[in-house]
Design a protein around this motif. Structure first.
Motif, mmCIF file in Angstrom:
data_model
loop_
_atom_site.group_PDB
_atom_site.id
_atom_site.type_symbol
_atom_site.label_atom_id
_atom_site.label_comp_id
_atom_site.label_asym_id
_atom_site.label_seq_id
_atom_site.Cartn_x
_atom_site.Cartn_y
_atom_site.Cartn_z
ATOM 1 N N PRO A 72 0.840 -1.201 0.000
ATOM 2 C CA PRO A 72 0.000 0.000 0.000
ATOM 3 C C PRO A 72 0.876 1.252 0.000
ATOM 4 C CG PRO A 72 0.090 -0.937 2.212
ATOM 5 C CD PRO A 72 0.978 -1.790 1.352
ATOM 6 N N LEU A 73 0.853 2.014 -1.075
ATOM 7 C CA LEU A 73 1.759 3.163 -1.216
ATOM 8 C C LEU A 73 1.038 4.486 -0.979
ATOM 9 C CD1 LEU A 73 3.631 1.902 -4.422
ATOM 10 C CD2 LEU A 73 4.306 1.628 -2.030
ATOM 11 N N GLY A 74 -0.292 4.449 -0.877
ATOM 12 C CA GLY A 74 -1.108 5.638 -0.622
ATOM 13 C C GLY A 74 -2.546 5.170 -0.545
ATOM 14 N N SER A 75 -3.471 6.058 -0.189
ATOM 15 C CA SER A 75 -4.849 5.598 0.039
ATOM 16 C C SER A 75 -5.488 5.060 -1.238
ATOM 17 C CB SER A 75 -5.684 6.724 0.632
ATOM 18 O OG SER A 75 -5.650 7.827 -0.247
ATOM 19 N N ARG A 76 -5.007 5.536 -2.398
ATOM 20 C CA ARG A 76 -5.510 4.986 -3.675
ATOM 21 C C ARG A 76 -4.349 4.533 -4.566
ATOM 22 N NH1 ARG A 76 -10.872 8.213 -5.710
ATOM 23 N NH2 ARG A 76 -11.939 8.105 -3.710
ATOM 24 N N HIS A 77 -3.329 4.032 -3.938
ATOM 25 C CA HIS A 77 -2.089 3.755 -4.672
ATOM 26 C C HIS A 77 -1.508 2.432 -4.170
ATOM 27 C CE1 HIS A 77 2.176 5.527 -5.748
ATOM 28 N NE2 HIS A 77 1.870 4.463 -6.458
ATOM 29 N N LEU A 78 -1.399 1.449 -5.063
ATOM 30 C CA LEU A 78 -0.888 0.122 -4.672
ATOM 31 C C LEU A 78 0.169 -0.358 -5.658
ATOM 32 C CD1 LEU A 78 -4.167 -1.974 -4.065
ATOM 33 C CD2 LEU A 78 -2.705 -0.991 -2.294
ATOM 34 N N LEU A 79 1.081 -1.183 -5.159
ATOM 35 C CA LEU A 79 1.881 -2.037 -6.042
ATOM 36 C C LEU A 79 1.350 -3.459 -5.851
ATOM 37 C CD1 LEU A 79 4.335 -2.636 -7.925
ATOM 38 C CD2 LEU A 79 5.663 -3.048 -5.869
ATOM 39 N N VAL A 80 0.918 -4.095 -6.925
ATOM 40 C CA VAL A 80 0.374 -5.464 -6.841
ATOM 41 C C VAL A 80 1.189 -6.350 -7.778
ATOM 42 C CG1 VAL A 80 -1.703 -6.891 -6.970
ATOM 43 C CG2 VAL A 80 -1.931 -4.432 -6.603
ATOM 44 N N GLU A 81 1.725 -7.436 -7.229
ATOM 45 C CA GLU A 81 2.517 -8.352 -8.058
ATOM 46 C C GLU A 81 1.925 -9.750 -7.990
ATOM 47 O OE1 GLU A 81 6.815 -6.047 -7.720
ATOM 48 O OE2 GLU A 81 6.641 -8.026 -6.821
ATOM 49 N N ASP A 82 1.684 -10.320 -9.142
ATOM 50 C CA ASP A 82 1.224 -11.711 -9.236
ATOM 51 C C ASP A 82 2.493 -12.574 -9.308
ATOM 52 O OD1 ASP A 82 0.293 -14.210 -10.050
ATOM 53 O OD2 ASP A 82 -1.335 -13.347 -11.224
ATOM 54 N N THR A 83 2.689 -13.395 -8.279
ATOM 55 C CA THR A 83 3.980 -14.061 -8.071
ATOM 56 C C THR A 83 3.815 -15.568 -7.990
ATOM 57 O OG1 THR A 83 4.565 -12.159 -6.704
ATOM 58 C CG2 THR A 83 5.980 -14.084 -6.500
ATOM 59 N N SER A 84 4.824 -16.308 -8.448
ATOM 60 C CA SER A 84 4.816 -17.742 -8.130
ATOM 61 C C SER A 84 6.222 -18.279 -7.954
ATOM 62 C CB SER A 84 4.058 -18.557 -9.184
ATOM 63 O OG SER A 84 4.585 -18.341 -10.438
ATOM 64 N N PHE A 85 6.313 -19.347 -7.175
ATOM 65 C CA PHE A 85 7.541 -20.122 -7.043
ATOM 66 C C PHE A 85 7.331 -21.307 -7.979
ATOM 67 C CE2 PHE A 85 9.002 -18.904 -2.447
ATOM 68 C CZ PHE A 85 8.968 -17.564 -2.806
#
Ligand SMILES: Cc1cc2nc3c(=O)[nH]c(=O)nc-3n(C[C@H](O)[C@H](O)[C@H](O)COP(=O)(O)OP(=O)(O)OC[C@H]3O[C@@H](n4cnc5c(N)ncnc54)[C@H](O)[C@@H]3O)c2cc1C
Length: 401
Positions: A199-212
């Motif tokens: 969560p980088l701000g109230s309307r600001h996100l970094l979202v990463e779809d990740t897998s091992f």
């Protein structure tokens, strides 16, 4: 001193630093704090600090490293959380993020003043113990050369941490208070899969779809769709995509005998000091490298230049010995568990004491931690007896802890 001055005679310096990525940016920051009188030339072919967000746990760094890293930290949260199908935990360990822009600004500030020097747009052709030959044929002499030009193609069998991420603004406020380091409630496709959210701000996100995953291929469209599905489930929608990033980080299963730490014992046979990914200064169990790159930066900046090659060679051999345990875990994860069963291992792992989890990420597991992780005494971890493990995972997916 100008940031780049092709006409000036390159001075003989204490350090020639090849590549201005994570490793050498940390080293410049460490030199400023620990040995501010030592001179250096930072040689970068493209852009200082590239296009990244680098994250780490508070417990990854020594007190001294925390001090030299602090000016580059963009966001810090006092805690983070993990989510599994039937288990949710808030971890009271701080989590920090450095954005490339903040790292670059700090490093450029330091390197633009004597005794620093920054040469951007300068491609290194060959790095030796005390000399760097640029692709244009000119040379730079230094007491110590640190070659951190990024990863070579892995020469050994690996699994991979792979991810595609978007930094987005949202159409509405979210209620995410701290990083979700793993939301593994998503469908388990392509290995152990989870969403990583800052969560980088109230309307600001970094979202990463990740897998091992057992394979290195990364389908951006599929991951983009995964991010949108996850946001929809949170009743959130994207207004703008500000930035994307992707990574395929090796999680080695075998020892890399070509690496510097494995070649010969005499420091003079080592050539330039290999730092960062290239030198194996990353966590085999995650592919992440802030913790180890900071360790190397602190070691190099705090050691006399005439003995540093030998000191680093010794530290690298010690690190390789310690890394064997994490490679064993990778081998068990990728060779002995079906992709759809891997989530249960992480769910069990996150039931363990916070201090053990912190030591795992800092690559500082004690013998007791290792036993607990391997033998699966309550709470159960990896299992040495594979058939039992597989039948357990199959009969109680996600419930074995
Ligand atoms: C998208 C992404 C996100 C990541 N996130 C994290 C994270 O959150 N936490 C974490 O711990 N790890 C993370 N990692 C893993 C790891 O930290 C990085 O890969 C890290 O950048 C490795 O540091 P490095 O200094 O070895 O290499 P790099 O940071 O890749 O730096 C290498 C530098 O050398 C330069 N270069 C290359 N060739 C030459 C040449 N011939 N001459 C001059 N310069 C050259 C490159 O331009 C680059 O600037 C991430 C990796 C990726 C790809």
């Amino acid at each position: 001193m100008p940031l780049s001055d092709a006409t000036a005679e390159p001075p003989m310096v204490d350090y020639a630093l090849c590549g201005a990525g994570l490793q050498n940016c940390l080293l410049v920051a460490a030199l400023r704090d620990i040995s501010p009188k030592r001179s250096f030339t930072l040689l970068e072919a493209e852009t200082v600090a590239g296009n990244h967000t680098w994250c780490f746990y508070g417990s990854d760094l020594s007190e001294r490293a925390r001090a030299f890293v602090r000016p580059m930290v963009t966001h810090q949260w006092p805690r983070y959380e993990v989510r599994f199908p039937d288990y949710f935990r808030v971890m009271e360990t701080s989590y920090s993020m450095m954005a490339s822009g903040d790292v670059a600004a700090h490093v450029e500030r330091i390197a633009s003043q004597a005794p620093g020097r920054l040469e951007v747009g300068t491609a290194v052709g060959h790095a030796e113990a005390e000399r760097v030959t640029l692709e244009d044929g000119t040379t730079r002499e230094a007491a110590v050369v640190v070659d951190a030009r990024g990863a070579r193609k892995p020469a050994v069998r690996c699994g991979y941490q792979k991810f595609y991420g978007e930094e987005v603004t949202l159409a509405e406020d979210h209620d995410i208070l701290h990083p979700i380091v793993m939301d593994a409630t998503v469908p388990q496709v392509d290995g152990y899969r989870f969403m990583y959210v800052l969560p980088l701000g109230s309307r600001h996100l970094l979202v990463e779809d990740t897998s091992f995953s057992s394979t290195a291929d990364l389908d951006d469209d599929n991951r983009r769709a995964g991010i949108r599905d996850w946001l929809t489930r949170q009743r959130l929608s994207i207004r703008h995509v500000l930035r994307t990033e992707r990574g395929v980080l090796p999680m080695p299963i075998e020892r890399d005998s070509g690496r510097q730490a494995e070649r010969g014992n005499a420091p003079e046979s080592q050539g330039a000091i290999e730092g960062g990914y290239r030198g194996g200064w990353f966590h085999p169990g995650t592919g992440y490298s802030v913790a180890l790159a900071a360790q190397l930066a602190e070691l190099v900046a705090g050691t006399a230049t005439d003995v540093v090659a030998a000191v680093v060679a010794r530290a690298a051999r010690e690190r390789e010995r310690g890394a064997g345990f994490y490679r064993l875990l990778n081998r068990m994860l990728f060779d002995h568990y079906r992709p759809e069963d891997r989530r249960s291992i992480f769910q069990r792992f996150y039931r363990m004491p916070a201090s053990l989890i912190e030591r795992f990420y800092a690559m500082a597991c004690t013998p007791g931690d290792k036993t607990r992780l391997l033998l699966g005494k309550p709470p159960r971890g990896f299992h040495l007896r594979r058939p039992a493990a597989q039948s357990l995972a199959a009969s109680h997916p996600g419930k074995a802890a």
